[in-house]
Design an enzyme around this catalytic site. Structure first.
Site, PDB file in Angstrom:
ATOM      1  N   HIS A  64      27.983  33.953  43.144  1.00 38.94           N
ATOM      2  CA  HIS A  64      27.390  32.918  42.271  1.00 38.94           C
ATOM      3  C   HIS A  64      27.564  31.545  42.905  1.00 38.94           C
ATOM      4  O   HIS A  64      26.892  30.590  42.531  1.00 38.94           O
ATOM      5  CB  HIS A  64      28.020  32.967  40.868  1.00 38.94           C
ATOM      6  CG  HIS A  64      29.436  32.488  40.815  1.00 38.94           C
ATOM      7  ND1 HIS A  64      30.474  33.215  41.345  1.00 38.94           N
ATOM      8  CD2 HIS A  64      29.987  31.356  40.330  1.00 38.94           C
ATOM      9  CE1 HIS A  64      31.596  32.518  41.183  1.00 38.94           C
ATOM     10  NE2 HIS A  64      31.332  31.404  40.570  1.00 38.94           N
ATOM     11  N   LYS A 105      37.381  39.351  49.909  1.00 43.27           N
ATOM     12  CA  LYS A 105      38.669  39.751  50.502  1.00 43.27           C
ATOM     13  C   LYS A 105      38.408  40.753  51.601  1.00 43.27           C
ATOM     14  O   LYS A 105      37.429  41.510  51.564  1.00 43.27           O
ATOM     15  CB  LYS A 105      39.560  40.405  49.444  1.00 43.27           C
ATOM     16  CG  LYS A 105      41.020  40.359  49.794  1.00 43.27           C
ATOM     17  CD  LYS A 105      41.560  38.965  49.521  1.00 43.27           C
ATOM     18  CE  LYS A 105      43.025  38.846  49.797  1.00 43.27           C
ATOM     19  NZ  LYS A 105      43.540  37.592  49.237  1.00 43.27           N
TER      20      LYS A 105
END
Ligand code: NAD
Length: 467
Positions: A64, A105
């Protein structure tokens, strides 16, 4: 014990917070889902000529905001579920401290103690190469940083590999946590631990909370136990000691040390560096079973190692009144429930360890703007302060002492600016989280998730994708 599913645990925290809000179900689903996960396996030549296949992952949880951001972990426990969970935590963490990144990650499943430095370099470079091939890394795409088992050396190798393959003016912004002379930033190495200190300082300044736990306000004299004396745990303990707290216990890989008079963590870290283990440290009491150190009496317990350390099995035995989650996900959902019933105050990971990504954000801005913070205005500020002091001397007929001139007339170095930005970020975010907890009558973890979900939902709504 049921099989531990980290991402499920993160989602269960998310769901509890979402139930306090009136947000479209589809939008909540979009926020929760991991947008993409890339699993890589590649061969690595070892120093003895043999070849081993290594597995790695990179997960972009939410785009986003661009780029996505998150550390790279080298550990045997790395798997897809863990990387997805940690990427999700990054999304929420960035939102809590208002950093304009999506969460990501990465992880490589290796026990780094089994590899030479040259082998680690080959693994890091090959992992980076694989990410570049699939456009999974870049200053505007996804920007890794250090995490468990990695540090500035690995970040420098990532930068060098990226630079050698991508010809771009902004290449330096492809990774953060780099050495200072490789486009890094002052204060990044200690940033996560320093953020932990700021967060705990704010929590301990609230009289109502301290009264509830029978504690005085402030960090002075607080007895602290730390699990993991790595990057985060070490720097957190340094700053907490500076503020007057006592590090009474340290739990490490091969045992723990307890000393109610306080442990000199610099000396202890030196011992670990020299001998490779906490064993044999000549001061305090050695405790063979390091997990037992977490259960010893203290005011604040700081897990700074890995996830799932405080579980339904040991939560009942935890005596700390405050838990500061420096690691990601150290307290399982079951343990969280038990601790809440006991009245333990938990300062959640998605707030407390956000200092690292905050300073990474500053490093990324520095790289894109191609100029060190303070370069344009430090001397200007020094001169302006000099003129002000001269005017005061002329008006009052007195003279400043030489030491005052040096102290007051000093313009900010890069570290001063970074540290002030970090402090401001941690203080503002703490009070936003605390007020949200007050408003929704929830614990701080739920409050942190609420603030994150509200901000991310707004971001999607403003894009016009969701109602
Ligand atoms: P690190 O590799 O520098 O240090 C981890 C330390 O924990 C090591 O000293 C290791 O020996 C110790 N350890 C491992 N297992 C242990 C156990 N069972 N008991 C006691 N000690 C144990 O890692 P780090 O960068 O300090 O990261 C620690 C945690 O903080 C991780 O959860 C990481 O995701 C989180 N974190 C790190 C950063 C960062 O900037 N490095 C930022 C945010 C969050």
């Amino acid at each position: 014990m049921s099989q531990y599913k980290f991402f499920q645990q993160v989602n269960s925290n998310f769901d509890r917070a979402a139930s306090c809000l009136s947000i479209d179900e589809g939008l909540l689903e979009q926020i929760k889902e991991c947008n993409s996960t890339y699993h890589i396996s590649f061969p690595v030549r070892k120093d003895d000529g043999s070849v081993e296949v290594v597995h790695g992952w990179r997960s972009a949880h939410s785009s986003h905001k661009s780029p996505t951001k998150g550390g790279i972990r080298f550990a045997m426990a790395v798997n897809e579920d863990e990387v997805n969970a940690l990427a999700a935590l990054m999304t929420y963490k960035c939102a809590v401290v208002s950093i304009p990144f999506g969460g990501a990650k990465g992880g490589v499943k290796i026990d780094r103690s089994r590899y030479s430095s040259a082998e680690i370099e080959r693994i890091t470079r090959r992992y980076t190469f694989e990410l570049i091939k699939k456009n999974f890394i870049g200053p505007g795409v996804d920007v890794p940083a250090p995490d468990y088992g990695t540090g500035e050396q690995e970040m420098a190798w990532i930068l060098d590999t990226y630079r050698s393959m991508v010809n771009s003016l902004d290449s330096d912004g492809c990774v953060t946590g780099k050495p200072i002379h490789q486009s890094g930033i002052s204060g990044r190495t200690e940033a996560t631990g320093r953020g932990v200190y700021f967060g705990l300082r704010e929590a301990c300044s609230i009289e109502k909370e301290m009264d509830r736990h029978g504690l005085d306000t402030g960090l002075e004299g607080k007895r602290i136990i730390i699990q993991g004396l790595g990057n985060v745990g070490y720097y957190a303990s340094i700053f907490l000691r500076e503020a007057g707290a006592l590090i009474t216990g340290v739990a490490e890989m091969h045992g723990g040390v307890y000393d109610e008079k306080g442990i000199d963590v610099v000396q202890l870290k030196e011992h670990i560096r020299e001998t490779g283990s906490i064993k044999g440290y000549p001061h305090g009491r050695f405790i063979e079973d390091s997990a037992k150190v977490l259960e010893m009496e203290c005011d604040i317990l700081i897990p700074a190692a890995l996830e799932n350390q405080i579980t339904a099995e040991n939560a009942h035995n935890i005596q700390a009144k405050i838990i500061g989650e420096a690691a990601n996900g150290p307290v399982s959902c079951e343990a969280d429930k038990i601790l809440k019933e006991k009245g333990t105050l938990i300062i959640p990971d998605i707030y407390l360890n956000a200092g690292g990504v905050t300073v990474s954000y500053f490093e990324w801005i520095k790289n894109l703007s191609h100029i060190r913070f303070g370069r344009m205005d430090r001397r200007y500020e020094e001169n302006a302060m000099g003129r002000l002091m001269t005017a005061i001397e002329e008006l009052t007929g007195t003279r400043f002492q030489e030491s005052d001139v040096r102290r007051l007339g000093k313009g900010p170095e890069e570290w001063d600016i970074v540290d002030s930005g970090l402090e401001d970020t941690m203080v503002v975010a703490f009070h936003m989280m605390y007020d949200s907890g007050h408003k929704h009558k929830t614990d701080l973890r739920t409050a942190a998730y609420i603030t994150a979900i509200e901000k991310i939902a707004l971001s999607y709504q403003q894009l016009g994708i969701f109602p």
